[in-house]
Design an enzyme around this catalytic site. Structure first.
Site, PDB file in Angstrom:
ATOM      1  CG  PHE A 122     -22.731   4.502  57.389  1.00 18.54           C
ATOM      2  CD1 PHE A 122     -22.051   5.175  58.384  1.00 18.54           C
ATOM      3  CD2 PHE A 122     -22.730   5.028  56.108  1.00 18.54           C
ATOM      4  CE1 PHE A 122     -21.397   6.362  58.113  1.00 18.54           C
ATOM      5  CE2 PHE A 122     -22.083   6.210  55.822  1.00 18.54           C
ATOM      6  CZ  PHE A 122     -21.409   6.881  56.827  1.00 18.54           C
ATOM      7  CB  CYS A 123     -22.333  -2.068  59.294  1.00 16.82           C
ATOM      8  SG  CYS A 123     -21.390  -1.786  57.789  1.00 16.82           S
ATOM      9  CB  THR A 124     -26.404  -2.720  62.900  1.00 16.73           C
ATOM     10  OG1 THR A 124     -26.767  -1.340  62.871  1.00 16.73           O
ATOM     11  CG2 THR A 124     -26.646  -3.273  64.298  1.00 16.73           C
ATOM     12  NE  ARG A 297     -26.924   3.090  62.478  1.00 14.78           N
ATOM     13  CZ  ARG A 297     -25.682   2.665  62.297  1.00 14.78           C
ATOM     14  NH1 ARG A 297     -25.445   1.384  62.079  1.00 14.78           N
ATOM     15  NH2 ARG A 297     -24.668   3.506  62.339  1.00 14.78           N
TER      16      ARG A 297
END
Length: 354
Positions: A122-124, A297
């Site tokens: 999971f990332c931004t 996010r």
């Protein structure tokens, strides 16, 4: 008169919930920076790095991740890997073989743990252009098991003929890259695109010759000569899973989010700075759809970028954007900021809000 940096920090503080504040980069620990020579045999090239780490920690991480993330029928996968080893993508399979032998693991478990990482990142990611046309790229990588992975994170300089060919951030024992930079050419990060994870489909696609998403990032960093070539390779190469690829170049306008299906691109979303779109934010959701309220996010990142302003953008400012809660959260393992035009400023910091 306050400096622009102080003003920026105050603006970002206004965006945070009580008790959550940006972490200056110099207060967050940097991971080890290591060299991996691509001139060495694939099975041997990771051994000097492995010797720097506690093998017990690495084996414990493999056991925990495989036990938690992999289906009960992993024995079937193991048999397939053993029988089809010579047909699996190289040099990555040979590298996994060398790592597995060093840690006294089966090739099957070494291979499976590399695939398990593909399923849960999971990332931004943010790619942005400042008012002078400079391109900046940053990412948070969020993953469970942060207590282990923070100890296993490394910045790797991949060497060819003794020179840095490209740089990436990864976990020891994992041969793929979710974050990387080809100096003076482009930067790239990958964010998971969750369409429902089916190990059966993933394994089938792998044996059809499709690439794991993180292996394609590393191949692209190694082979592509410029931003345009990297975007084409990342958009067109068949994959074992859906993903978002975020790419930054060195010239004005060179920034894009590529939304991938397994077979090809679902969407190409470039920067459009002449029309005010000087940044793109990608989390783990299609940008044309609303994000779930349970995992938003995207909105805090956009607010932080707008508060920063295009004229104030820098690698440090981007680091602060990626420090805003919940963009940075309890499962964030590391933050990397980079700009291909200034490759020596590639910076990773370990995060630990837990």
């Amino acid at each position: 008169m306050r400096s622009p940096g102080i003003v920026l920090l105050l603006l970002l503080l206004l965006l945070l919930p009580p008790g959550a504040a940006p972490c200056p980069a110099d207060l967050c620990p940097a991971p080890p920076r290591v060299n991996v020579s691509l001139d060495a045999a694939p099975a041997a090239r990771w051994l000097p790095v492995l010797r720097l780490f506690d093998p017990g920690l690495l084996r414990a991480a493999v056991a925990r991740i495989v036990g938690d993330r992999v289906p009960k029928w992993r024995d079937v996968i193991g048999k397939l890997v053993a029988e089809m080893e010579s047909f699996l993508p190289q040099p990555y399979t040979k590298e996994i073989r060398g790592i597995s032998d060093f840690l006294n693991l089966s090739l099957a478990d070494g291979f499976i743990v590399n695939l398990a990482y593909e399923a849960s990142a999971f990332c931004t990611s943010v790619v942005a252009q400042d008012s002078r046309g400079h391109i900046y790229h940053g990412r948070n990588l969020d993953y469970p098991f942060g207590d282990l992975l923070r100890k296993m994170t490394v910045d790797v300089q991949f060497l060819k003929n003794g020179q840095i060919a490209f740089t990436g951030t990864t976990f020891i024992g994992y041969v793929g890259l979710w974050t990387g930079q080809s100096p003076y050419k482009f930067t790239v990060s990958g964010d998971e695109r969750d369409k429902g994870w089916w190990w059966e489909n993933m394994i089938a696609a792998l044996f059809q010759g499709h690439s794991p998403v993180s292996w394609l990032i590393r191949t692209t960093l190694s082979e592509s000569e410029d931003f345009e070539a990297s975007v084409y390779k990342l958009a067109k190469t068949p994959l074992i899973a859906d993903v978002y690829y975020i790419v930054g170049g060195t010239a004005p306008g060179e920034g894009v989010v590529v939304t991938r299906n397994r077979g090809g691109p679902a969407d190409i979303w470039p920067l459009d700075p002449l029309n005010g779109a000087w940044f793109r934010v990608e989390t783990n959701y299609d940008h044309w759809k609303p994000v779930p309220k349970s995992d938003d996010r995207r909105t805090p990142a956009i607010k932080a970028l707008n508060a920063t302003g295009q004229a104030n953008l820098s690698l440090e400012a981007l680091f602060q954007v990626l420090s805003v809660v919940p963009v940075c959260n309890k499962i964030t393992v590391y933050t990397t900021v980079m700009s291909a035009a200034t490759p020596d400023k590639y910076m990773t910091r370990i995060r630990n809000l837990s």
